[in-house]
Write a protein that holds these residues in place. Structure first.
Motif, PDB file in Angstrom:
ATOM      1  N   PRO A  87      11.784   0.642  -5.905  1.00  0.00           N
ATOM      2  CA  PRO A  87      10.974   1.754  -6.427  1.00  0.00           C
ATOM      3  C   PRO A  87       9.496   1.375  -6.451  1.00  0.00           C
ATOM      4  N   ILE A  88       8.671   2.321  -6.076  1.00  0.00           N
ATOM      5  CA  ILE A  88       7.218   2.115  -6.086  1.00  0.00           C
ATOM      6  C   ILE A  88       6.580   3.225  -6.911  1.00  0.00           C
ATOM      7  N   SER A  89       5.786   2.824  -7.868  1.00  0.00           N
ATOM      8  CA  SER A  89       5.125   3.801  -8.747  1.00  0.00           C
ATOM      9  C   SER A  89       3.616   3.644  -8.639  1.00  0.00           C
ATOM     10  N   ASN A  90       2.922   4.591  -9.209  1.00  0.00           N
ATOM     11  CA  ASN A  90       1.460   4.506  -9.209  1.00  0.00           C
ATOM     12  C   ASN A  90       0.986   3.250  -9.934  1.00  0.00           C
ATOM     13  N   ARG A  91       1.628   2.960 -11.064  1.00  0.00           N
ATOM     14  CA  ARG A  91       1.231   1.776 -11.829  1.00  0.00           C
ATOM     15  C   ARG A  91       1.471   0.507 -11.039  1.00  0.00           C
ATOM     16  N   THR A  92       2.551   0.447 -10.272  1.00  0.00           N
ATOM     17  CA  THR A  92       2.846  -0.739  -9.468  1.00  0.00           C
ATOM     18  C   THR A  92       1.727  -1.000  -8.462  1.00  0.00           C
ATOM     19  N   VAL A  93       1.261   0.058  -7.815  1.00  0.00           N
ATOM     20  CA  VAL A  93       0.191  -0.100  -6.824  1.00  0.00           C
ATOM     21  C   VAL A  93      -1.101  -0.541  -7.498  1.00  0.00           C
ATOM     22  N   LEU A  94      -1.425   0.066  -8.633  1.00  0.00           N
ATOM     23  CA  LEU A  94      -2.657  -0.292  -9.335  1.00  0.00           C
ATOM     24  C   LEU A  94      -2.636  -1.752  -9.779  1.00  0.00           C
ATOM     25  N   GLU A  95      -1.500  -2.233 -10.198  1.00  0.00           N
ATOM     26  CA  GLU A  95      -1.405  -3.621 -10.640  1.00  0.00           C
ATOM     27  C   GLU A  95      -1.557  -4.602  -9.485  1.00  0.00           C
ATOM     28  N   LYS A  96      -1.291  -4.139  -8.256  1.00  0.00           N
ATOM     29  CA  LYS A  96      -1.535  -4.970  -7.088  1.00  0.00           C
ATOM     30  C   LYS A  96      -3.028  -5.003  -6.738  1.00  0.00           C
ATOM     31  N   ILE A  97      -3.690  -3.868  -6.967  1.00  0.00           N
ATOM     32  CA  ILE A  97      -5.106  -3.762  -6.595  1.00  0.00           C
ATOM     33  C   ILE A  97      -5.992  -4.535  -7.559  1.00  0.00           C
ATOM     34  N   ARG A  98      -5.695  -4.444  -8.821  1.00  0.00           N
ATOM     35  CA  ARG A  98      -6.608  -4.954  -9.849  1.00  0.00           C
ATOM     36  C   ARG A  98      -6.910  -6.451  -9.718  1.00  0.00           C
ATOM     37  N   PRO A  99      -5.917  -7.331  -9.534  1.00  0.00           N
ATOM     38  CA  PRO A  99      -6.258  -8.760  -9.400  1.00  0.00           C
ATOM     39  C   PRO A  99      -7.143  -9.048  -8.189  1.00  0.00           C
ATOM     40  N   LEU A 100      -6.926  -8.325  -7.096  1.00  0.00           N
ATOM     41  CA  LEU A 100      -7.760  -8.545  -5.917  1.00  0.00           C
ATOM     42  C   LEU A 100      -9.214  -8.163  -6.194  1.00  0.00           C
ATOM     43  N   LEU A 101      -9.416  -7.094  -6.945  1.00  0.00           N
ATOM     44  CA  LEU A 101     -10.777  -6.695  -7.292  1.00  0.00           C
ATOM     45  C   LEU A 101     -11.428  -7.715  -8.222  1.00  0.00           C
TER      46      LEU A 101
END
Length: 597
Positions: A314-328
């Motif tokens: 399962p992929i949710s909006n929160r899952t994607v955001l949590e992947k983006i945030r550390p990279l930023l």
């Protein structure tokens, strides 16, 4: 004095990273200081600040990125009080002087009127069209020459130059061609020339006024010039004291903050609660008001196709955001070869989450749900919504050039029906106006000028002083009337109509600033794209279509060569991607902002 606001979400630190120096708080930023100085320099900008933040108290303040709108309002109100006091004193001198001189001072009102009309005809544009410049030029010089002529005639009358009955520089004092009945040789009554009415001669002055009246008129002019110089000196002292770079960070010692007035103190606290909150109450027509000009907005949709080699999860909006945030957040780490004193603004990159809510429907401004618990509830529900009026964004902000060049990127992810939608809405706040940035130079030049220079500056502004004073007092009366009769206190809440930061911005930045905008945006967009790609791959879906669309969008974006003209840039002027509507009076793509406030 309180400068507190709803804090942003905590920013994690990475092990081994050199400690970043604390960023400058918004109330002490250079952008705030320059905007405060601008309220003393530009009455038009000051009036719009007061109208937006003080008169229309039903309007929620726009997000204040990198500055403190409450402190700008404090100085705007203080600058207006100073202006009204000096305008009243100068106008009082004109009125009393006209009465004591038997109307001699009133004869100067004609040329002063021409000067005021010339300013109105020319307008406030930097380069007005010829049909404005030409008549304004003629009116201005007619007023100057008329005022100078009257001043010379007054000087002659003061020294008794017409006691012998001789004329001075005019042929209209001799009436030999007229008989005792007032008829000329042709039998027609003599008609005074228009110049006799608008520009009385020295003999006219000597016949109508006593020398002591002429001397009194000159004394009044000296007093008006002294008032004008004192007003300018007061501005110069403010720039050297509470608005100086050394003292400005001490907001508690700022006299403008201590101004009495229940309305101001109430609005000041309200603005500081709203302006930096992660909950953004917006007007439907201006959702991003306060963020600046839209810059290469992305709206991307890809189908989530299963990868046969991986198991789907399962992929949710929160899952994607949590992947983006550390990279930023890794963008804050300087190069290992740069040392710990690196000054790159990415070290102060801010990453938080915000929720947009429409202001419509509130009964009172105080009902806006700024409480931290209420925000958390909205964020938890909004992050997975498809969104219409309530929208959740990941907000990434970089404040460059001492918070004068602010780049903000709003990122939104939504997954539904086997599709992933990515929205990236970058916005750029351009630097503060050049005349505001030169306020320190202007004040320093006046303070350190010699007596002759200050006197020349003040004397040159005496002719237009009556018109300026009347306009200032008239605007004060109109504002007081609107405040008393407008019913703003009981009006229904509304979203922000404009941002005082956007009003005080230039139309274009320099080449260095454009390069920084590109660097910030490219870095952030690349990290966002990589984070989304990683989230898709980890969930067991193909990434080829997503990568291809990112490449297509990137190849159609703005590069530095295409976005710069003559070493200046206009945000998004050559962008190929579509732009969303910006809030307030922010410049649209390829358009000019209202730099004159």
């Amino acid at each position: 004095m309180s400068t507190s606001y709803v804090p942003q979400q905590p920013q994690p630190t990475h092990a081994g990273a050199p400690p970043a120096p604390p960023p400058t708080p918004p109330h002490a930023s250079e952008a705030t200081r320059l905007l405060c100085a601008g309220t003393y320099l530009d009455s038009g900008y000051r009036d719009r600040v007061i109208e937006q933040l003080h008169l229309n108290e039903q309007r929620i303040v726009a997000p204040s990125l990198g500055f403190d709108a409450a402190r700008v309002l404090a100085h705007a109100l203080r600058a207006r009080r100073h202006e009204l006091l000096w305008a009243g004193a100068i106008l009082g001198l004109w009125i009393v002087g006209a009465a004591l001189t038997g109307g001699l001072l009133a004869t100067f009102l004609g040329p002063s009127l021409f000067l005021a009309i010339a300013s109105w005809v020319r307008g406030s544009a930097d380069r007005p069209p010829l049909y404005r410049r030409a008549p304004a030029f003629l009116l201005r010089w007619w007023g100057r020459i008329g005022f100078a002529w009257l001043l010379v005639a007054t000087l002659v009358a003061a020294f008794g130059g017409n006691d012998d009955g001789s004329s001075y520089g005019s042929s209209y004092d001799s009436y030999d061609s007229y008989d005792s009945s007032g008829m000329d040789g042709s039998g027609f009554a003599g008609t005074p020339d228009l110049s006799d009415v608008l520009l009385p001669t020295s003999s006219d002055m000597g016949e109508l006024f006593e020398p002591w009246q002429a001397w009194l008129a000159l004394v009044v002019f000296v007093l008006i010039a002294l008032c004008t110089a004192a007003q300018r000196g007061q501005f110069a002292r403010v720039l050297a004291a509470e608005l100086s770079p050394q003292r400005f960070p001490d907001a508690a010692g700022d006299p403008a903050e201590q101004a009495e007035g229940q309305r101001f103190q109430r609005l000041k606290d309200r603005i500081r609660l709203e302006q930096h909150a992660p909950l953004i109450m917006y007007h439907e027509a201006r959702p991003f008001c306060g963020a600046g000009a839209a810059y290469e907005t992305w709206v991307l949709a890809v189908e989530l196709r299963p990868d046969g080699m991986k198991k789907q999860q399962p992929i949710s909006n929160r899952t994607v955001l949590e992947k983006i945030r550390p990279l930023l957040e890794q963008l804050r780490l300087p190069s290992e070869y740069a040392g710990q004193s690196v000054r790159d603004r990415l070290r102060w990159l801010e990453v938080d989450e915000c929720v947009f809510l429409p202001a419509e429907g509130l009964g009172r401004r105080e009902e806006a749900p700024y409480h931290p618990q209420a925000f958390e509830e909205h964020r938890a529900r909004a992050v997975e919504e498809g969104a219409e009026k309530r929208r959740h964004f990941l907000r990434i902000r970089v404040g460059g050039w001492e918070e004068e060049l602010v780049v903000t990127v709003f990122v939104r992810i939504h997954t539904q029906g086997g599709m992933l939608m990515l929205e990236i809405a970058p916005h750029v706040l351009l630097p503060v106006r050049a005349d505001f940035k030169d306020a320190d130079r202007t004040a320093h030049r006046f303070r350190h000028n010699n007596v002759l220079g200050k006197a020349a500056w003040a004397v040159a502004r005496v002719p237009g002083s009556v018109a300026r004073s009347l306009v200032a007092l008239g605007k004060g009366v109109v504002y007081a009337w609107r405040l008393l009769t407008g019913g703003y206190a009981a009006a229904l809440p509304d979203g922000p109509a404009l941002s005082v930061r956007e009003l005080g911005s230039v139309r274009g930045g320099s080449l260095f600033q454009e390069m920084d905008v590109q660097r910030y945006l490219k870095s952030i967009q690349d990290r966002v794209a990589n984070g989304v790609k990683a989230a898709i791959a980890d969930a067991g879906y193909q990434t080829g279509e997503f990568v291809q669309k990112i490449v297509n969008i990137s190849s159609g974006g703005v590069n530095i060569e295409g976005g710069v003209e003559g070493s200046t840039f206009a945000v998004g002027s050559h962008a190929s991607a579509s732009s969303s509507t910006t809030g307030g009076d922010a410049p649209q793509k390829g358009s000019d902002s209202d730099g004159n406030g």
